[in-house]
Scaffold this motif. Structure first.
Motif, PDB file in Angstrom:
ATOM      1  N   PHE A   8      -9.157 -34.784 -22.458  1.00 56.67           N
ATOM      2  CA  PHE A   8      -9.527 -33.386 -22.225  1.00 56.67           C
ATOM      3  C   PHE A   8     -10.013 -33.199 -20.790  1.00 56.67           C
ATOM      4  O   PHE A   8      -9.691 -32.195 -20.138  1.00 56.67           O
ATOM      5  CB  PHE A   8     -10.604 -32.936 -23.215  1.00 56.67           C
ATOM      6  CG  PHE A   8     -10.129 -32.892 -24.646  1.00 56.67           C
ATOM      7  CD1 PHE A   8      -8.780 -32.807 -24.960  1.00 56.67           C
ATOM      8  CD2 PHE A   8     -11.041 -32.937 -25.687  1.00 56.67           C
ATOM      9  CE1 PHE A   8      -8.343 -32.767 -26.278  1.00 56.67           C
ATOM     10  CE2 PHE A   8     -10.620 -32.883 -27.013  1.00 56.67           C
ATOM     11  CZ  PHE A   8      -9.273 -32.814 -27.307  1.00 56.67           C
ATOM     12  N   ALA A   9     -10.791 -34.151 -20.292  1.00 58.30           N
ATOM     13  CA  ALA A   9     -11.232 -34.084 -18.902  1.00 58.30           C
ATOM     14  C   ALA A   9     -10.031 -34.203 -17.966  1.00 58.30           C
ATOM     15  O   ALA A   9      -9.959 -33.522 -16.937  1.00 58.30           O
ATOM     16  CB  ALA A   9     -12.240 -35.187 -18.612  1.00 58.30           C
ATOM     17  N   ALA A  10      -9.070 -35.061 -18.332  1.00 60.01           N
ATOM     18  CA  ALA A  10      -7.867 -35.208 -17.508  1.00 60.01           C
ATOM     19  C   ALA A  10      -7.078 -33.903 -17.482  1.00 60.01           C
ATOM     20  O   ALA A  10      -6.539 -33.517 -16.436  1.00 60.01           O
ATOM     21  CB  ALA A  10      -7.008 -36.339 -18.056  1.00 60.01           C
ATOM     22  N   ALA A  11      -7.014 -33.202 -18.613  1.00 59.84           N
ATOM     23  CA  ALA A  11      -6.306 -31.918 -18.663  1.00 59.84           C
ATOM     24  C   ALA A  11      -7.004 -30.892 -17.791  1.00 59.84           C
ATOM     25  O   ALA A  11      -6.350 -30.059 -17.141  1.00 59.84           O
ATOM     26  CB  ALA A  11      -6.218 -31.429 -20.105  1.00 59.84           C
ATOM     27  N   ALA A  12      -8.344 -30.936 -17.763  1.00 63.63           N
ATOM     28  CA  ALA A  12      -9.088 -30.006 -16.910  1.00 63.63           C
ATOM     29  C   ALA A  12      -8.897 -30.341 -15.429  1.00 63.63           C
ATOM     30  O   ALA A  12      -8.829 -29.453 -14.580  1.00 63.63           O
ATOM     31  CB  ALA A  12     -10.575 -30.047 -17.272  1.00 63.63           C
ATOM     32  N   ASP A  13      -8.792 -31.639 -15.139  1.00 66.00           N
ATOM     33  CA  ASP A  13      -8.650 -32.078 -13.746  1.00 66.00           C
ATOM     34  C   ASP A  13      -7.226 -31.917 -13.218  1.00 66.00           C
ATOM     35  O   ASP A  13      -7.022 -31.594 -12.040  1.00 66.00           O
ATOM     36  CB  ASP A  13      -9.045 -33.555 -13.614  1.00 66.00           C
ATOM     37  CG  ASP A  13     -10.521 -33.801 -13.875  1.00 66.00           C
ATOM     38  OD1 ASP A  13     -11.302 -32.845 -13.772  1.00 66.00           O
ATOM     39  OD2 ASP A  13     -10.874 -34.948 -14.189  1.00 66.00           O
ATOM     40  N   ALA A  14      -6.240 -32.203 -14.059  1.00 70.94           N
ATOM     41  CA  ALA A  14      -4.840 -32.258 -13.596  1.00 70.94           C
ATOM     42  C   ALA A  14      -3.893 -31.829 -14.705  1.00 70.94           C
ATOM     43  O   ALA A  14      -2.947 -32.539 -15.035  1.00 70.94           O
ATOM     44  CB  ALA A  14      -4.513 -33.672 -13.126  1.00 70.94           C
ATOM     45  N   GLY A  15      -4.154 -30.673 -15.282  1.00 73.59           N
ATOM     46  CA  GLY A  15      -3.433 -30.230 -16.473  1.00 73.59           C
ATOM     47  C   GLY A  15      -1.930 -30.182 -16.341  1.00 73.59           C
ATOM     48  O   GLY A  15      -1.190 -30.546 -17.264  1.00 73.59           O
ATOM     49  N   ALA A  16      -1.431 -29.753 -15.185  1.00 69.78           N
ATOM     50  CA  ALA A  16       0.015 -29.590 -15.012  1.00 69.78           C
ATOM     51  C   ALA A  16       0.711 -30.878 -14.592  1.00 69.78           C
ATOM     52  O   ALA A  16       1.948 -30.931 -14.571  1.00 69.78           O
ATOM     53  CB  ALA A  16       0.293 -28.499 -13.985  1.00 69.78           C
ATOM     54  N   ALA A  17      -0.040 -31.901 -14.284  1.00 66.00           N
ATOM     55  CA  ALA A  17       0.547 -33.166 -13.838  1.00 66.00           C
ATOM     56  C   ALA A  17       1.144 -33.920 -15.017  1.00 66.00           C
ATOM     57  O   ALA A  17       0.677 -33.809 -16.156  1.00 66.00           O
ATOM     58  CB  ALA A  17      -0.512 -34.024 -13.151  1.00 66.00           C
ATOM     59  N   THR A  18       2.158 -34.718 -14.749  1.00 69.20           N
ATOM     60  CA  THR A  18       2.785 -35.515 -15.799  1.00 69.20           C
ATOM     61  C   THR A  18       1.842 -36.623 -16.245  1.00 69.20           C
ATOM     62  O   THR A  18       1.311 -37.371 -15.416  1.00 69.20           O
ATOM     63  CB  THR A  18       4.099 -36.130 -15.309  1.00 69.20           C
ATOM     64  OG1 THR A  18       4.988 -35.083 -14.927  1.00 69.20           O
ATOM     65  CG2 THR A  18       4.750 -36.979 -16.388  1.00 69.20           C
TER      66      THR A  18
END
Length: 445
Positions: A8-18
């Motif tokens: 979830f933190a990764a989605a907040a940090d880089a949501g559009a990244a693969t």
């Protein structure tokens, strides 16, 4: 959000990244977080009870999503090798059930490894240790914006798990191929736009054999080579092909690598062993044994005393440090057989063989093999008439994972013993010339 292992933190940090390339599809961190959110709803009953969650690590999308969900819920994942037999898996689950709750609040994953007695030991890997391991790796390799790490080894191996946690912590992509296929390796590199890969020596040798004319693309910036000793011939072949190779050394108890050749030397064929310690890790040699310490060290073995902070851990492996600080591994743990990057402990195989009614005693040892590094061999003492090969194969085929099964055997009147009456393992190699392939009858006298 400063939560390295949170999807979830990764989605907040880089949501559009693969985040993940798997089974012909690509998922962003946001899309992966949505899948994890749905999976968490079904994990609610096990969350917060202090017990581990068994997970057969088969490399599927469902397995990866469950792994991310367990990290999010702070539930320790009990990772089970997908190739274990039902008998082996049941034994580990029974052991985990007896152990009960995991006595480490920070526990993220539990991986079974074996001591020199062959008894399975559950290494408790904490979140902080996995994050420290990821940081040490990043200090050597660095990260590029388009990095994608190929995961083609079992998730139940620390080498596979660490790829997942490194890429999650760095908000970079992981490409998953559940079953290694040397023939398709170049295709994977191209299709997934791979920049980093981890292989064991057997994998690398197969790729070189299968593609003698393939040129490694410049976009593939590093290949980590570990899991077993690499021969000088293999390293020379890789150097001649211009492969950006980084030999490394680590173990389950250290969340993967603790030493690695430095990134800037990846095209250099010079003998640096498995490189110097990574930042944060310390390595020393005590009476020939390799000892390690650092924040990437496990909390301890499950249902055993915890390791003291800053304690040295005796790996049992034998090695030396050269004048430049590079580690050279001379032998892996006592009696350990490493076949195709898989660890096999003779005592475990011997117990399975000796449980067969027609075998009175077994001595298991490794024999050198060009493709696999070593293969498993067994000197057997029959209990009466020699058992039929087919019966033997059927019996331990249900009890031993494929990499643990003896490929070559011989029958002997007795096994060598030490003065103390124990099996003399050093003398077992004397039976090498008497071995025959299992399944092939002995030559006529």
């Amino acid at each position: 959000m400063n939560e390295p292992l949170s999807i979830f933190a990764a989605a907040a940090d880089a949501g559009a990244a693969t985040a993940l390339r798997i089974a012909g599809r690509e998922y962003t961190f946001t899309e992966l977080a949505d899948l994890v959110r749905a999976r968490l709803a079904t994990l609610a009953p096990v969350s917060g009870n202090g017990r581990s969650h068994p997970l057969v690590a088969d490399g599927s999308l469902a397995t990866l999503v469950t792994m991310y969900a367990l990290l999010e819920a702070r539930v320790p994942a009990l990772l089970l090798h997908a190739r274990l037999t039902d008998t082996e898996r049941s034994a580990l689950l029974a052991d985990a059930d007896r152990a009960g709750a995991v006595p480490h609040a920070d526990a993220a994953a539990i991986l079974y490894t074996s001591g020199t007695t062959g008894e399975p030991r559950a290494a408790v890997l904490t979140r902080s240790a996995l994050v420290a391991s990821a940081a040490a790796s990043a200090a050597n390799l660095g990260w590029q914006p388009d990095d994608c790490w190929l995961l083609c080894m079992p998730l139940a191996h620390v080498g596979g798990l660490s790829i997942v946690t490194r890429c999650l912590a760095a908000r970079r992509a992981t490409a998953v191929e559940p079953h290694f296929d040397a023939g398709r390796f170049p295709e994977w590199i191209s299709a997934h736009r791979i920049t980093l890969a981890s292989l064991v020596p057997t994998m690398l040798a197969r790729v070189l054999d299968a593609h003698p004319d393939w040129r490694w693309p410049p976009s593939l910036r590093a290949v980590l080579l570990g899991g077993a000793p690499a021969s000088s011939a293999l390293l020379r072949r890789a150097g001649e092909r211009g492969i950006p190779l980084l030999p490394c050394y680590g173990l389950t108890e250290t969340c993967a690598q603790v030493t690695a050749a430095r990134y800037e030397t990846r095209f250099s064929p010079a003998d640096r062993g498995v490189g110097p310690p990574l930042p944060g890790a310390d390595v020393r040699i005590v009476e020939g044994h390799i000892e390690v310490r650092g924040p990437m060290l496990m909390a301890g073995y499950w249902n055993a005393p915890s390791l003291r902070p800053g304690a040295w851990f005796d790996t049992g492996d034998v090695g030396t440090l050269d004048a430049a600080g590079n580690l050279h591994v001379r032998a892996r743990r006592t009696d350990l057989i490493v076949t195709g990057g898989e660890n096999v402990y003779p005592a475990e195989v011997e117990r399975a063989l000796e449980s067969f009614p027609g075998i009175a005693a077994a001595g298991v040892f490794g024999v050198p093999d060009e493709a696999w590094g070593q293969t498993v061999a067994a000197a057997l003492v029959a209990n009466g008439a020699e058992p039929d090969d087919a019966a033997l194969q059927e019996y331990f085929g249900a009890r031993l994972a494929p990499h643990k099964r003896p490929r070559r055997i011989c029958f002997v009147p007795r096994l060598p013993q030490t003065a103390g009456g124990k099996l003399d393992r050093r003398s077992l190699a004397g039976f090498t010339l008497a071995l025959r392939p299992l399944g092939k009858p002995p030559a006529a006298a």
